[in-house]
Design an enzyme around this catalytic site. Structure first.
Site, short mmCIF file in Angstrom:
data_model
loop_
_atom_site.label_atom_id
_atom_site.label_comp_id
_atom_site.label_asym_id
_atom_site.label_seq_id
_atom_site.Cartn_x
_atom_site.Cartn_y
_atom_site.Cartn_z
N LYS A 1 1.49 -1.08 0.16
CA LYS A 1 0.33 -0.06 0.02
C LYS A 1 0.83 1.42 -0.69
O LYS A 1 0.73 1.92 -1.10
CB LYS A 1 -0.77 -0.08 1.17
N ASP B 1 -6.21 -0.09 0.81
CA ASP B 1 -6.33 -0.86 1.90
C ASP B 1 -7.99 -0.90 2.20
O ASP B 1 -8.63 -1.14 1.48
CB ASP B 1 -5.77 0.75 3.05
#
Length: 214
Positions: free
Chosen positions: A123, A141
């Site tokens: 991420k 996320d």
DNA sequence: AACTCGGGGCA
DNA sequence: TGCCCAGAGTT
């Protein structure tokens, strides 16, 4: 109400943009290095915490070399108020040393290289690639993943598939803003438990309105 | 897949 | 007050 993906994205951007504060712009940071460090610090933390810390941190050490030269105790002191401060102080110091020694102080521009840096996962790597280097990748996320599925932008439990679905319909210049808005929407309205459908401005176009249990 | 890290936001 | 994490690393 039928909408093409493009129309839906435009609608989402307008509605969420009026409901939530402006994203932390990459222009706030002077370099990809500062964006990378700020993103590492941002994990499990809030904008407010990160903004306060980075202001002090980048005044003391604006680039990789100067950060690598700080004493570990000095770095810890600067980030002490943030979550996981011990790990993060160690990580950003290691990152600055690696960048200084192996990358001439610059931030690598591939996900493979970024993910080798301590404290950088998929991420965080995607945030840097998208925000600093304008590559067509979507940071996903848990919030972005959940909200995207509920909105019908994708139908998958796999993060990689959500990334692909979103990057296919979101124009490149909007990627960073979308990540920010979907994140805030998931955090404050489209919550994992007890989503606030009654106050949600997207309820009229959301296939999951009223359907979400528990 | 489950667990840890760990201070602060939010109800 | 108690619950829940703007993830990543380790087992």
């Amino acid at each position: 109400m039928k909408q093409t993906p493009k129309e839906k994205i435009k609608f989402l951007k307008e509605v969420l943009g009026t409901r939530y504060p402006e994203p932390r712009s990459e222009l706030l940071f002077e370099s990809p290095f500062q964006l990378l460090i700020a993103t590492i610090l941002a994990a499990q933390a809030t904008d407010r915490q990160v903004n306060i810390i980075t202001r002090e941190l980048f005044r003391a050490a604006p680039d990789a070399k100067s950060l690598s030269l700080l004493e570990p105790e000095s770095i810890l002191k600067l980030v002490r108020s943030i979550n996981y401060c011990n790990n993060k102080a160690k990580n950003i110091r290691s990152v600055s040393i690696i960048l200084t020694g192996q990358y001439a102080g610059k931030v690598p521009e591939t996900r493979e290289e970024l993910e080798k840096l301590p404290g950088v996962g998929r991420k965080t790597a995607n945030v840097v690639l998208a925000a600093a280097f304008h590559q067509p990748v979507m940071p996903v996320d848990t919030h972005v993943h959940r909200v995207s599925n509920r909105l019908g932008l994708c139908h998958t439990s796999k993060v990689e598939e959500t990334e692909a679905a979103l990057i296919a319909i979101i124009p490149e210049p909007w990627v960073v803003d979308f990540h920010h808005y979907l994140l805030l929407h998931g955090r404050y309205t489209c919550k994992a438990k007890k989503p606030d459908c009654p106050t949600c401005p997207l309820a009229t176009i959301c296939p999951s309105t009223g359907k979400t249990t528990s």
